[in-house]
Design a protein around this motif. Structure first.
Motif, PDB file in Angstrom:
ATOM      1  N   GLY A  77     -69.170 -47.438 -45.848  1.00 46.84           N
ATOM      2  CA  GLY A  77     -69.326 -48.546 -44.596  1.00 46.84           C
ATOM      3  C   GLY A  77     -68.018 -49.083 -44.733  1.00 46.84           C
ATOM      4  O   GLY A  77     -67.441 -49.902 -43.913  1.00 46.84           O
ATOM      5  N   GLU A  78     -67.206 -48.638 -45.137  1.00 48.74           N
ATOM      6  CA  GLU A  78     -65.708 -49.293 -45.443  1.00 48.74           C
ATOM      7  C   GLU A  78     -64.812 -48.544 -44.262  1.00 48.74           C
ATOM      8  O   GLU A  78     -64.336 -47.436 -44.460  1.00 48.74           O
ATOM      9  N   VAL A  79     -64.638 -48.988 -43.728  1.00 48.16           N
ATOM     10  CA  VAL A  79     -64.152 -48.973 -42.054  1.00 48.16           C
ATOM     11  C   VAL A  79     -62.302 -48.654 -42.453  1.00 48.16           C
ATOM     12  O   VAL A  79     -62.256 -48.412 -40.689  1.00 48.16           O
ATOM     13  N   SER A  80     -61.557 -49.659 -43.142  1.00 50.18           N
ATOM     14  CA  SER A  80     -60.897 -50.991 -43.078  1.00 50.18           C
ATOM     15  C   SER A  80     -59.557 -49.828 -42.439  1.00 50.18           C
ATOM     16  O   SER A  80     -58.238 -49.411 -41.626  1.00 50.18           O
ATOM     17  N   PHE A  81     -59.415 -48.214 -42.420  1.00 51.15           N
ATOM     18  CA  PHE A  81     -59.026 -46.957 -42.138  1.00 51.15           C
ATOM     19  C   PHE A  81     -58.282 -46.647 -40.720  1.00 51.15           C
ATOM     20  O   PHE A  81     -57.221 -45.207 -40.344  1.00 51.15           O
ATOM     21  N   LEU A  82     -60.235 -46.970 -40.476  1.00 52.66           N
ATOM     22  CA  LEU A  82     -59.827 -46.482 -39.061  1.00 52.66           C
ATOM     23  C   LEU A  82     -59.455 -47.120 -37.835  1.00 52.66           C
ATOM     24  O   LEU A  82     -58.777 -48.144 -37.790  1.00 52.66           O
ATOM     25  N   PRO A  83     -58.528 -46.326 -37.009  1.00 48.71           N
ATOM     26  CA  PRO A  83     -57.938 -46.654 -36.459  1.00 48.71           C
ATOM     27  C   PRO A  83     -58.927 -48.100 -35.144  1.00 48.71           C
ATOM     28  O   PRO A  83     -59.957 -47.041 -34.458  1.00 48.71           O
ATOM     29  N   GLN A  84     -58.642 -48.592 -34.301  1.00 46.95           N
ATOM     30  CA  GLN A  84     -59.795 -49.504 -33.426  1.00 46.95           C
ATOM     31  C   GLN A  84     -61.217 -50.276 -34.130  1.00 46.95           C
ATOM     32  O   GLN A  84     -62.526 -49.652 -33.833  1.00 46.95           O
ATOM     33  N   PRO A 114     -59.004 -39.582 -38.570  1.00 45.24           N
ATOM     34  CA  PRO A 114     -59.575 -41.130 -38.105  1.00 45.24           C
ATOM     35  C   PRO A 114     -60.084 -41.001 -36.948  1.00 45.24           C
ATOM     36  O   PRO A 114     -61.165 -42.343 -36.891  1.00 45.24           O
ATOM     37  N   CYS A 115     -59.239 -40.599 -36.078  1.00 45.00           N
ATOM     38  CA  CYS A 115     -59.599 -40.832 -34.076  1.00 45.00           C
ATOM     39  C   CYS A 115     -61.134 -40.303 -34.124  1.00 45.00           C
ATOM     40  O   CYS A 115     -62.154 -41.134 -33.775  1.00 45.00           O
ATOM     41  N   LEU A 116     -61.663 -39.235 -34.645  1.00 38.68           N
ATOM     42  CA  LEU A 116     -62.576 -38.482 -34.288  1.00 38.68           C
ATOM     43  C   LEU A 116     -63.853 -39.486 -35.082  1.00 38.68           C
ATOM     44  O   LEU A 116     -64.634 -39.721 -34.489  1.00 38.68           O
ATOM     45  N   LEU A 117     -63.122 -40.069 -36.005  1.00 40.71           N
ATOM     46  CA  LEU A 117     -64.259 -40.410 -37.263  1.00 40.71           C
ATOM     47  C   LEU A 117     -64.790 -41.757 -36.638  1.00 40.71           C
ATOM     48  O   LEU A 117     -65.725 -41.900 -35.920  1.00 40.71           O
ATOM     49  N   ALA A 118     -63.104 -42.162 -36.052  1.00 36.38           N
ATOM     50  CA  ALA A 118     -63.595 -43.867 -35.576  1.00 36.38           C
ATOM     51  C   ALA A 118     -64.311 -43.661 -34.447  1.00 36.38           C
ATOM     52  O   ALA A 118     -65.071 -44.320 -33.656  1.00 36.38           O
TER      53      ALA A 118
END
Length: 969
Positions: free
Chosen positions: A632-639, A570-574
């Protein structure tokens, strides 16, 4: 049977015996009794009859209904009436078979004979020479001893009748149909000689005598037999011979030039020491082990102090062999040797001598590892701990890299001995490892220190978490070294940061440490991302390489693997989504994270974090990642507050940066296990297909094509797969004919073809035919030819077994069989301007084919390969040369038929303008020397003259190959 002519009587008995061999299991007890008495009587008949009589007795020896006493009666008759060694080999073998059968079924009856049975067998075997019979005879002797038959007063006779073959001197005749090797006889005889302590008084003098032989094979056989005997002997058997045995072993180790003999001597000494150690535990008699070790110490110890150090290593090896046999032997030897080695280390100032002494010390410490925990009451090591640590730490600070490396190995072993190092020692260990890993100029020492940290971290996770991680984190933030130099060049700072990153990865070998290092690495990645410096891409790649190493180290630990996955992915994706959406909003800012090399470095990180997930956890993760890219569902990403929505599959120049992130989607979905369902898979495949065909960016188009291929390869067979493949074919075919996107369509075609070839899908042959047809295309042909390498080679990021792809076992052979005839046919029918494409495609296929398969097909393909050498394309030349070189070694007979052409072509290519081609041609010229000499002699002078020129080549690597090849000629 009653004829007066012995030949006719013999034929009658032969017929009866042949019948009995067919039907012995059907006989009744009375019939067997009657036949046995008849055959026993016939043993007194003419010698021509005896072979047939023995065959009949062999049949009767297999009868289950044999009356008690008959087995003894038959054997007594054979022992009395038959002179076995005057018979032919087959008839002697029959006698051994009768004895073997009776020993298997009538053991108690035979034991009733007492030592007479043993004596009878000795007479039968005495003088046997045929290896086939000896193998059976040796087995009988083994059974006599193992099953406790009475040997009586015949122990020495039994020993003599078998030991006369020692050491075995047998060379099987050429084309021997029986397949008996010298090694079979050696092992069989050794099993006899080492089967009982009763042979010791006769065998040990024989072994000592043969150890002094000039024949190496006799020495080796004697030493291996001694080692085998020690497994069953006690100190009673060895006591008388120990001084002579030690004298022979010492002499061999001190004087031999043979590594084999030395290794066997050390193994024998180890076995002797182990044997005496067992006796110490099991008896109250004189401690022979102590006196034996004392004599070894007396003869070896003083060599450790000699200034010229000539016999240091042989002495150390002998001491270590004896010490490694048992814990009591280890304590006895180390009590005397360790203080001496530590004293010698301080006496010798030279690094080379210190290294030798430390390597010996390391050998003794490695022996302690066998027994694990260091016992407080016994151990010399505990009492010498401070001295040992001092010596090791001084080696770590020595300028000599070789001494440092031995010091690091010793440190690793010390650390692995639980209970030895104190907490203050461990802190010093960590300090030294950090200094060597981060600040040591020599890369060997640095890598070794990181390796050592990785080995010790799981043993002392708290020490490494508390001391090493904070120090490395601090260094990473400061980017300055311990030497407090304030002005450092940018390159030095970057090198230091890189070392810190590597060290953080190396030490992450325990879950608790991974939980501390991963946040540090990710924090550094974010920091680098925010800085706008030249060379930032390289810094980001370095962080990704460290993250990848951590991922690989976590894979076998379920808890660590899941922690890593849900933290890093998740961090790399964010970070990537943040950068891509910023780029879409503020396009003028240079975004390092979106550069090809950085995204390419992130791919293995995400892939390694995903491949070993359990299906349940993978399903949990895929339910977040796929909706991120599709919706574009970004809710699981940090920041997760981004400047605009994330739509990587939408059209438009502004969204091109977002499309590049499909590389990260590929890394994730193509690494999932087979049994994990991908949500909205059909929609995802359609989006990937569209992107791969319509995108202007080659990087994005290629990653979309690879992702599509990776999913298609694992997709279950059925209508859905057929529909998506038909859709892909319909999109590709028009684009391949004409238009601006031919290159993208070809890339997609190549990857889809590979995905289907790997799983033997029926459509793969249609797509391969399409590629074969495109070889004749002047524009796309060269790229298609290179594509055959892609089809056959192992792919690093998708479509390999490590990421659970469907790869059939012999896909390369199948591809070869189906398509090489078409390639050859296409070559013959092609115009001169595209012939090179077919040759290049063919050479790529052949290069990746297992060599045994290639050898069988060589006669039909060799003329084409020779033609390929005349092609002006250097890739074709290189591929063909690398294909021909192993064939010269593996198929010399076929290659000899074309030696004239091969010599001419290879010599001509040694002057190629391309260095790689010159090197490959010289290697082939070198490999030519493996052909039969009679074939090569006519070319010798010409080749030697021609190879004089590359001796003066401007490139050192070319000169090196020329020297080797010309010297061989």
């Amino acid at each position: 049977l009653e004829n007066t002519d012995p030949r006719i009587r013999g034929r009658g008995i032969q017929l009866l015996s042949q019948v009995l061999l067919q039907c012995y299991s059907l006989l009744q007890e009375k019939e067997v009794l009657h036949l046995v008495l008849f055959y026993e009587n016939r043993l007194q008949d003419h010698h021509l009859v005896i072979p047939s009589v023995l065959q009949g007795l062999r049949a009767l020896s297999m009868c289950e209904v044999l009356s008690p006493g008959l087995a003894v009666s038959v054997l007594k008759a054979i022992f009395q009436e038959v002179h076995v060694q005057s018979l032919l080999q087959l008839d002697r073998h029959t006698v051994y078979s009768i004895i073997t059968n009776f020993m298997g079924t009538r053991e108690e009856e035979l034991k009733g004979l007492g030592a007479d049975f043993t004596f009878g067998f000795i007479q039968v075997m005495d003088g046997e020479k045929d290896p086939r019979n000896l193998l059976v005879a040796f087995q009988i002797v083994r059974d006599l001893i193992a099953k406790n038959y009475a040997l009586g007063p015949f122990v020495e006779e039994l020993f003599e009748v078998t030991s006369c073959y020692f050491p075995v001197d047998f060379t099987p005749p050429p084309n021997d149909p029986h397949g008996i090797q010298r090694e079979d006889l050696i092992l069989s005889l050794r099993a006899v000689l080492a089967s009982t302590p009763q042979f010791a008084e006769f065998l040990l003098p024989l072994l000592i005598e043969k150890m002094d032989s000039d024949l190496q094979s006799a020495k080796l056989d004697s030493l291996q037999t001694l080692t085998a005997c020690c497994a069953i002997y006690g100190q009673k058997e060895l006591q008388e011979f120990l001084p002579s045995l030690w004298s022979s072993l010492r002499r061999e180790v001190f004087q031999t030039a043979s590594e084999k003999v030395e290794a066997e001597c050390l193994a024998a000494l180890h076995a002797l020491s182990a044997c005496l150690s067992r006796s110490v535990l099991s008896s109250d008699t004189e401690d022979l082990l102590d006196s034996f070790l004392s004599s070894i110490l007396q003869d070896c110890r003083h060599h450790l102090c000699e200034p010229d150090m000539k016999l240091v290593w042989p002495s150390a090896k002998l001491l270590q062999a004896a010490a490694g046999a048992s814990l009591c032997a280890y304590h006895r030897v180390t009590r005397s040797v360790l203080p001496l080695l530590l004293e010698q280390y301080t006496k010798h100032p030279q690094s080379s001598q210190r290294r030798t002494i430390l390597e010996m010390l390391l050998g003794f410490l490695e022996l302690q590892q066998k027994w694990g925990h260091v016992e407080e009451d016994e151990s010399t090591l505990l009492s010498l701990r401070a001295l040992v640590c001092s010596v090791v730490f001084s080696a770590l600070t020595d300028p000599s890299v070789q001494l440092q490396l031995v010091g690091i190995r010793t440190l690793t072993v010390l650390g692995s001995l639980q209970g030895l190092l104190s907490s203050s020692d461990l802190e010093l260990v960590v300090d030294h490892l950090i200094r060597l890993a981060v600040c040591e100029e020599d890369s060997q020492s640095s890598e070794a220190a990181m390796e050592a940290a990785g080995s010790l971290a799981p043993i002392y996770p708290k020490v490494f978490s508390g001391h090493m991680i904070p120090r490395l984190e601090e260094e990473l933030q400061l980017g300055v070294s311990f030497s407090e130099r304030e002005e450092e060049s940018s390159r030095d700072r970057r090198s230091l940061r890189q070392r810190c990153l590597q060290a953080l990865a190396a030490v992450s070998t325990h879950t608790s440490i991974v939980r501390e290092t991963v946040p540090v690495l990710l924090q550094h990645l974010r920091k680098v991302q925010k800085e706008f410096e030249a060379g930032n891409a390289q810094d980001m790649v370095s962080v990704c390489q460290s993250l990848h190493r951590v991922a690989l180290q976590c894979q076998q630990d379920t808890e660590g693997c899941w922690y890593y996955h849900q933290t890093v992915v998740p961090c790399l994706l964010a970070m990537a989504v943040q950068t891509a959406t910023q780029e879409s909003t503020y396009p003028l800012l240079g975004k390092t994270l979106l550069e090809e090399e950085v995204l390419a470095a992130m791919v293995p990180v995400i892939s390694a974090a995903t491949t070993h997930l359990s299906p349940e956890l993978a399903a949990q993760s895929v339910s977040h990642v796929v909706p991120l890219f599709l919706d574009g569902e970004v809710s699981f990403l940090p920041q997760n507050s981004f400047p605009c929505s994330f739509q990587p599959f939408e059209d438009g120049e502004r969204l091109e940066a977002q499309s590049r992130l499909v590389a990260l989607l590929m890394a994730f979905v193509c690494s999932l296990p087979h049994n994990v369902a991908i949500p909205q898979q059909e929609r995802l495949l359609r989006e990937l297909l569209t992107l791969s065909c319509s995108c202007n960016c080659p990087f994005t188009a290629t990653t979309a094509a690879k992702c599509f291929a990776g999913l298609v390869n694992k997709h279950p067979a059925g209508q859905q797969l057929d529909e998506i493949l038909q859709l892909a074919v319909n999109r590709m075919e028009p684009s391949l004919v004409a238009g601006p996107r031919r290159a993208q369509a070809l890339t997609l075609l190549l990857w889809v073809t590979k995905a289907l070839v790997l799983r033997y899908h029926p459509l793969s042959s249609h797509l391969t035919d399409k590629l074969l047809g495109l070889l004749g295309d002047t524009e796309l042909g060269p790229a298609v030819a290179d594509g055959f390498s892609l089809l056959m080679a192992e792919s690093p990021d998708v479509l390999h077994k490590g990421c659970h792809a469907d790869v059939r076992i012999m896909f390369r052979q199948r591809f070869f069989t189906d398509n090489v005839p078409k390639l050859v046919q296409g070559f013959h029918g092609a115009g001169p301007e595209v012939k090179a494409n077919y040759l290049k495609g063919l050479s790529h296929v052949l290069n990746h084919l297992p060599k045994p398969v290639l050898v069988t097909e060589l006669p039909t393909l060799l003329s084409l390969l020779l033609e390929a050498l005349s092609c002006s394309d250097r890739v074709v030349q290189l591929s063909t040369l690398s294909c021909l070189q192993p064939l010269l070694l593996e198929a010399p007979q076929i290659m000899s038929l074309h030696v004239d052409t091969l010599v001419t072509k290879f010599l001509s290519l040694t002057s190629s303008p391309t260095m790689a081609v010159r090197i490959a041609a010289l290697r082939c010229a070198h490999a030519l020397t493996s052909l039969p000499t009679i074939v090569l002699l006519p070319y010798k002078a010409r080749v030697i003259r021609a190879l004089a020129k590359p001796l003066d080549d401007k490139k050192r690597l070319v000169r090196k190959e020329a020297v080797a090849a010309r010297g061989e000629w």
